[in-house]
Design an enzyme around this catalytic site. Structure first.
Site, PDB file in Angstrom:
ATOM      1  N   LYS A  32       1.662   2.153  -5.181  1.00  0.00           N
ATOM      2  CA  LYS A  32       2.171   1.616  -6.456  1.00  0.00           C
ATOM      3  C   LYS A  32       1.242   1.939  -7.626  1.00  0.00           C
ATOM      4  O   LYS A  32       1.698   2.355  -8.693  1.00  0.00           O
ATOM      5  CB  LYS A  32       2.344   0.089  -6.344  1.00  0.00           C
ATOM      6  CG  LYS A  32       3.370  -0.316  -5.288  1.00  0.00           C
ATOM      7  CD  LYS A  32       3.394  -1.823  -5.076  1.00  0.00           C
ATOM      8  CE  LYS A  32       2.166  -2.382  -4.395  1.00  0.00           C
ATOM      9  NZ  LYS A  32       1.994  -2.012  -2.985  1.00  0.00           N
ATOM     10  N   ASP A  66       0.810  -1.229   0.000  1.00  0.00           N
ATOM     11  CA  ASP A  66       0.000   0.000   0.000  1.00  0.00           C
ATOM     12  C   ASP A  66       0.838   1.271   0.000  1.00  0.00           C
ATOM     13  O   ASP A  66       0.436   2.301   0.552  1.00  0.00           O
ATOM     14  CB  ASP A  66      -0.967   0.008   1.201  1.00  0.00           C
ATOM     15  CG  ASP A  66      -1.854  -1.211   1.205  1.00  0.00           C
ATOM     16  OD1 ASP A  66      -2.247  -1.651   0.111  1.00  0.00           O
ATOM     17  OD2 ASP A  66      -2.145  -1.739   2.300  1.00  0.00           O
ATOM     18  N   HIS A 120      -4.835  -1.515  -5.697  1.00  0.00           N
ATOM     19  CA  HIS A 120      -4.032  -0.391  -6.183  1.00  0.00           C
ATOM     20  C   HIS A 120      -4.963   0.746  -6.583  1.00  0.00           C
ATOM     21  O   HIS A 120      -5.763   0.608  -7.506  1.00  0.00           O
ATOM     22  CB  HIS A 120      -3.164  -0.835  -7.372  1.00  0.00           C
ATOM     23  CG  HIS A 120      -2.134  -1.862  -6.997  1.00  0.00           C
ATOM     24  ND1 HIS A 120      -1.246  -2.401  -7.877  1.00  0.00           N
ATOM     25  CD2 HIS A 120      -1.844  -2.422  -5.787  1.00  0.00           C
ATOM     26  CE1 HIS A 120      -0.453  -3.252  -7.245  1.00  0.00           C
ATOM     27  NE2 HIS A 120      -0.815  -3.296  -5.984  1.00  0.00           N
ATOM     28  N   THR A 159       2.975 -12.664   2.434  1.00  0.00           N
ATOM     29  CA  THR A 159       2.120 -13.239   1.406  1.00  0.00           C
ATOM     30  C   THR A 159       2.853 -14.443   0.817  1.00  0.00           C
ATOM     31  O   THR A 159       3.944 -14.804   1.284  1.00  0.00           O
ATOM     32  CB  THR A 159       1.714 -12.186   0.352  1.00  0.00           C
ATOM     33  OG1 THR A 159       0.684 -12.744  -0.475  1.00  0.00           O
ATOM     34  CG2 THR A 159       2.896 -11.748  -0.517  1.00  0.00           C
ATOM     35  N   GLN A 182       1.823  -6.019  -3.314  1.00  0.00           N
ATOM     36  CA  GLN A 182       2.276  -6.173  -1.914  1.00  0.00           C
ATOM     37  C   GLN A 182       3.582  -5.374  -1.730  1.00  0.00           C
ATOM     38  O   GLN A 182       3.743  -4.354  -2.370  1.00  0.00           O
ATOM     39  CB  GLN A 182       2.461  -7.655  -1.547  1.00  0.00           C
ATOM     40  CG  GLN A 182       1.171  -8.442  -1.432  1.00  0.00           C
ATOM     41  CD  GLN A 182       0.571  -8.839  -2.764  1.00  0.00           C
ATOM     42  OE1 GLN A 182       1.210  -9.487  -3.556  1.00  0.00           O
ATOM     43  NE2 GLN A 182      -0.683  -8.466  -3.014  1.00  0.00           N
ATOM     44  N   GLY A 230     -10.875  -3.221   3.617  1.00  0.00           N
ATOM     45  CA  GLY A 230     -11.406  -2.118   4.422  1.00  0.00           C
ATOM     46  C   GLY A 230     -10.863  -2.078   5.840  1.00  0.00           C
ATOM     47  O   GLY A 230     -11.279  -1.255   6.649  1.00  0.00           O
ATOM     48  N   ARG A 231      -9.887  -2.968   6.145  1.00  0.00           N
ATOM     49  CA  ARG A 231      -9.340  -2.982   7.510  1.00  0.00           C
ATOM     50  C   ARG A 231      -8.505  -1.728   7.753  1.00  0.00           C
ATOM     51  O   ARG A 231      -7.835  -1.233   6.850  1.00  0.00           O
ATOM     52  CB  ARG A 231      -8.428  -4.208   7.707  1.00  0.00           C
ATOM     53  CG  ARG A 231      -9.195  -5.515   7.755  1.00  0.00           C
ATOM     54  CD  ARG A 231      -8.230  -6.698   7.887  1.00  0.00           C
ATOM     55  NE  ARG A 231      -7.471  -6.919   6.656  1.00  0.00           N
ATOM     56  CZ  ARG A 231      -6.537  -7.846   6.519  1.00  0.00           C
ATOM     57  NH1 ARG A 231      -6.213  -8.623   7.532  1.00  0.00           N
ATOM     58  NH2 ARG A 231      -5.914  -8.005   5.380  1.00  0.00           N
TER      59      ARG A 231
HETATM   60  P1  GDP Z   1      -0.847   0.409  -3.527  1.00  0.00           P
HETATM   61  O1  GDP Z   1      -1.460  -0.866  -3.062  1.00  0.00           O
HETATM   62  O2  GDP Z   1       0.633   0.439  -3.317  1.00  0.00           O
HETATM   63  O3  GDP Z   1      -1.206   0.777  -4.946  1.00  0.00           O
HETATM   64  O4  GDP Z   1      -1.442   1.549  -2.588  1.00  0.00           O
HETATM   65  P2  GDP Z   1      -3.002   1.718  -2.141  1.00  0.00           P
HETATM   66  O5  GDP Z   1      -3.755   2.250  -3.299  1.00  0.00           O
HETATM   67  O6  GDP Z   1      -3.500   0.506  -1.482  1.00  0.00           O
HETATM   68  O7  GDP Z   1      -2.849   2.784  -0.986  1.00  0.00           O
HETATM   69  C1  GDP Z   1      -2.315   4.046  -1.211  1.00  0.00           C
HETATM   70  C2  GDP Z   1      -3.365   5.086  -0.799  1.00  0.00           C
HETATM   71  O8  GDP Z   1      -2.753   6.354  -0.681  1.00  0.00           O
HETATM   72  C3  GDP Z   1      -4.473   5.270  -1.820  1.00  0.00           C
HETATM   73  O9  GDP Z   1      -5.657   5.601  -1.136  1.00  0.00           O
HETATM   74  C4  GDP Z   1      -3.987   6.440  -2.652  1.00  0.00           C
HETATM   75  O10 GDP Z   1      -5.063   7.174  -3.252  1.00  0.00           O
HETATM   76  C5  GDP Z   1      -3.296   7.282  -1.600  1.00  0.00           C
HETATM   77  N1  GDP Z   1      -2.142   8.077  -2.057  1.00  0.00           N
HETATM   78  C6  GDP Z   1      -1.200   7.761  -2.984  1.00  0.00           C
HETATM   79  N2  GDP Z   1      -0.240   8.703  -3.014  1.00  0.00           N
HETATM   80  C7  GDP Z   1      -0.573   9.627  -2.096  1.00  0.00           C
HETATM   81  C8  GDP Z   1       0.053  10.828  -1.626  1.00  0.00           C
HETATM   82  O11 GDP Z   1       1.128  11.225  -2.044  1.00  0.00           O
HETATM   83  N3  GDP Z   1      -0.603  11.518  -0.613  1.00  0.00           N
HETATM   84  C9  GDP Z   1      -1.781  11.091  -0.091  1.00  0.00           C
HETATM   85  N4  GDP Z   1      -2.339  11.807   0.865  1.00  0.00           N
HETATM   86  N5  GDP Z   1      -2.390   9.962  -0.513  1.00  0.00           N
HETATM   87  C10 GDP Z   1      -1.785   9.238  -1.479  1.00  0.00           C
HETATM   88  P1  IMO Z   2      -1.012  -4.124  -2.284  1.00  0.00           P
HETATM   89  O1  IMO Z   2      -0.575  -4.647  -3.630  1.00  0.00           O
HETATM   90  C1  IMO Z   2      -0.978  -4.663   2.051  1.00  0.00           C
HETATM   91  C2  IMO Z   2      -1.075  -8.770   3.545  1.00  0.00           C
HETATM   92  C3  IMO Z   2      -2.324  -9.239   4.258  1.00  0.00           C
HETATM   93  C4  IMO Z   2      -1.710 -10.254   5.217  1.00  0.00           C
HETATM   94  C5  IMO Z   2      -0.609 -10.895   4.372  1.00  0.00           C
HETATM   95  C6  IMO Z   2      -1.002 -12.205   3.700  1.00  0.00           C
HETATM   96  O2  IMO Z   2      -2.303  -3.393  -2.314  1.00  0.00           O
HETATM   97  O3  IMO Z   2       0.096  -3.372  -1.631  1.00  0.00           O
HETATM   98  P2  IMO Z   2      -2.554 -12.810   1.635  1.00  0.00           P
HETATM   99  O4  IMO Z   2      -4.006 -12.549   1.402  1.00  0.00           O
HETATM  100  O5  IMO Z   2      -1.661 -12.235   0.595  1.00  0.00           O
HETATM  101  O6  IMO Z   2      -2.258 -14.258   1.900  1.00  0.00           O
HETATM  102  O7  IMO Z   2      -2.239 -12.045   3.032  1.00  0.00           O
HETATM  103  O8  IMO Z   2      -0.279  -9.930   3.378  1.00  0.00           O
HETATM  104  N1  IMO Z   2      -1.321  -8.219   2.187  1.00  0.00           N
HETATM  105  C7  IMO Z   2      -1.240  -6.929   1.880  1.00  0.00           C
HETATM  106  N2  IMO Z   2      -1.022  -5.845   2.674  1.00  0.00           N
HETATM  107  N3  IMO Z   2      -1.119  -4.505   0.716  1.00  0.00           N
HETATM  108  C8  IMO Z   2      -1.309  -5.563  -0.097  1.00  0.00           C
HETATM  109  O9  IMO Z   2      -1.327  -5.460  -1.428  1.00  0.00           O
HETATM  110  C9  IMO Z   2      -1.419  -6.849   0.486  1.00  0.00           C
HETATM  111  N4  IMO Z   2      -1.641  -8.089   0.011  1.00  0.00           N
HETATM  112  C10 IMO Z   2      -1.554  -8.914   1.050  1.00  0.00           C
HETATM  113  O10 IMO Z   2      -2.959  -8.175   4.953  1.00  0.00           O
HETATM  114  O11 IMO Z   2      -1.077  -9.593   6.293  1.00  0.00           O
HETATM  115 MG    MG Z   3      -2.990  -1.547  -1.793  1.00  0.00          MG
END
Ligand code: GDP
Ligand code: IMO
Ligand code: MG
Length: 425
Positions: free
Chosen positions: A19, A16, A44, A240, A225, A303-304
């Site tokens: 990416k 998260d 993502h 993972t 991840q 949603g956690r």
């Molecule tokens: P990913 O799994 O690595 O693609 O990341 P996620 O999308 O799960 O989580 C990143 C969160 O941060 C998302 O809600 C994005 O909209 C938000 N986000 C990304 N870049 C920024 C930033 O520079 N500032 C803020 N405030 N939010 C960001």
């Molecule tokens: P993105 O690509 C954050 C975590 C889960 C759990 C562990 C194993 O959005 O960054 P799994 O379902 O893969 O067997 O769960 O890995 N996990 C993530 N945490 N971002 C992710 O993906 C994740 N994908 C799995 O919360 O701790």
């Molecule tokens: Mg993510």
């Protein structure tokens, strides 16, 4: 035609990092975007033109014209979730069937894999991993046990026999775990999903991607991840089930290591984690709450609420080394805009009292040692160039670059595509 190198973008923390946003920002530079591991455990998020999309199994290059998007052999796909995700994109006007190809060697997540994920987690009690419940672990387990079913098998006349054999094996395990289930709740949607999936082009991704390279096309690999969730190098067993590190791009797409070019490592200016497992810099105070609230730190898949803490440079240095990161990408610094003091963990004190800056076998129970910096206390999201950055923010970035021995080449100051500053150095 000169063959281009493949660039890889991946998370350096526990996922998260942002990416999806950065792949979308970088996509105009590339002809092809490819995912190489993971599946619908990923979430993502992309924001642009007032719209928000969350991609799970589909690469984040689908919004930018006629780019080719590849689902690599290292991925695992749930047909029902794939159909739902793809249809939502098609409804939003994205002509996906022209721009997405699926590796025949990617593994299928079966309805019983999801049940097994839940059953195994339940059987672990307090030591559960806190998975996303998407069947990721059991599907990769079958891959390694040589009992998995692949996308290419959907075209095999013996598919039903293969499916029945896998299902029977899984049902025996579910019974032995005393797990109650009702497959009729999920199997029909999965069956619809596999019919839908057959409308897409299936490829041998290893030939397909290498041929694109020979044609002079440029490829960006999108990790899912993060490094600290890698099956080999992460905080095992709270990880993972795939290789999230750069080497995973080689095995997950069929590209040779000497084809890898730049490696973009993404990090937040702080750190988050979802699910169980050690997190040395985790905060349980008002600072942690402020990170969570200001950063809207809730899982994009489940949603956690994400656990929050200070940036961990011990873990990051380890991640930079494992991946061969050439460029750092710094995300979400704006979340720290209101902080008077910023901290960064520069070493761990181990339970035996010794200090180290090498990530240890087990980081449970280590005590973080922090360096402190004055906060910038200025709003970053409106800034359009690094010339506008406050001095304190520049000093923080320089410290990260020195500690990690890697330049920061992109700085994100907000969730929108436009809130991104690319440094020309
Ligand atoms: P990913 O799994 O690595 O693609 O990341 P996620 O999308 O799960 O989580 C990143 C969160 O941060 C998302 O809600 C994005 O909209 C938000 N986000 C990304 N870049 C920024 C930033 O520079 N500032 C803020 N405030 N939010 C960001
Ligand atoms: P993105 O690509 C954050 C975590 C889960 C759990 C562990 C194993 O959005 O960054 P799994 O379902 O893969 O067997 O769960 O890995 N996990 C993530 N945490 N971002 C992710 O993906 C994740 N994908 C799995 O919360 O701790
Ligand atoms: Mg993510």
């Amino acid at each position: 035609m000169e063959e281009r190198k493949i660039d890889v973008l991946l998370g350096l923390q526990w996922g998260d990092e942002g990416k999806g946003k950065v792949v979308d920002v970088l996509t105009p530079r590339y002809d092809v975007v490819a995912r190489f591991q993971g599946g619908p455990n990923a979430g993502h998020t992309l924001k642009f033109d007032g719209k928000k999309f969350v991609l799970k199994s589909i690469p984040s290059g689908v919004f930018q014209g006629d780019k080719v998007n590849v689902i690599g052999n290292g991925m695992v796909l749930d047909a029902a979730l794939f159909k739902a995700e793809a249809e939502a994109l098609e409804n939003a006007g994205i002509n996906l069937k022209d721009r997405l190809v699926l590796s025949k060697k990617a593994h299928l997540i079966l309805p019983t894999h999801r049940l097994l994920d839940s059953a195994i987690e339940a059987s672990k009690g307090k030591s559960k991993v806190g998975t996303t419940g998407r069947g990721i672990g059991p599907t990769y387990t079958d891959k390694v046990a040589r009992t998995g079913i692949r996308v290419g098998d959907l075209l095999d006349p013996n598919f039903e026999e293969k499916y029945a054999a896998a299902k029977a094996l899984h049902e025996r395990t579910l019974k032995s775990l005393d797990f109650e289930y009702d497959l009729s709740l999920t199997e029909p949607a999965w069956r619809e999903g596999i019919e839908y999936m057959k409308q897409f082009t299936f490829v041998d991704s290893e030939h397909y991607v290498n041929n694109l390279l020979k044609e002079g096309k440029s490829v960006l690999c999108e990790g899912a991840q993060g490094t600290m969730l890698d099956i080999d190098f992460g905080s095992y067993p709270f990880v993972t089930s795939s290789n999230t590190v750069c080497a995973g791009a080689c095995t997950g797409l069929g590209i040779a290591p000497n084809k890898i070019g730049r490696v973009f490592g993404i990090m937040k200016a702080y750190c988050t984690r979802v699910g169980s497992g050690p997190f040395p810099t985790e905060l349980f105070d008002a600072d942690g709450e402020a990170m969570s609230d200001r950063g809207a730190e809730f899982g994009a898949v489940t949603g956690r609420r994400r656990r929050c803490g200070w940036v961990d440079l011990v873990a990051l240095k380890y991640a930079v080394q494992l991946n061969g990161v050439t460029d750092l990408i710094l995300m979400k610094s704006d979340v720290l805009d209101t902080f008077k003091t910023i901290k960064a963990c520069v070493a761990y004190k181990l339970p035996d009292g010794t200090e180290t800056n090498e990530f240890p076998f087990d980081c449970e129970g280590v005590e973080p040692i922090y360096a402190e910096f004055p906060g910038w206390q200025t709003e970053l999201p409106e800034m359009k160039s690094e010339d506008e950055f406050p001095e304190e923010f520049n000093s923080y970035i320089s410290f990260l670059e020195e500690y990690l021995e890697t330049p920061v080449s992109i700085i994100s100051v907000g969730p929108d595509r436009s809130q991104t500053i690319v440094r020309n150095r």
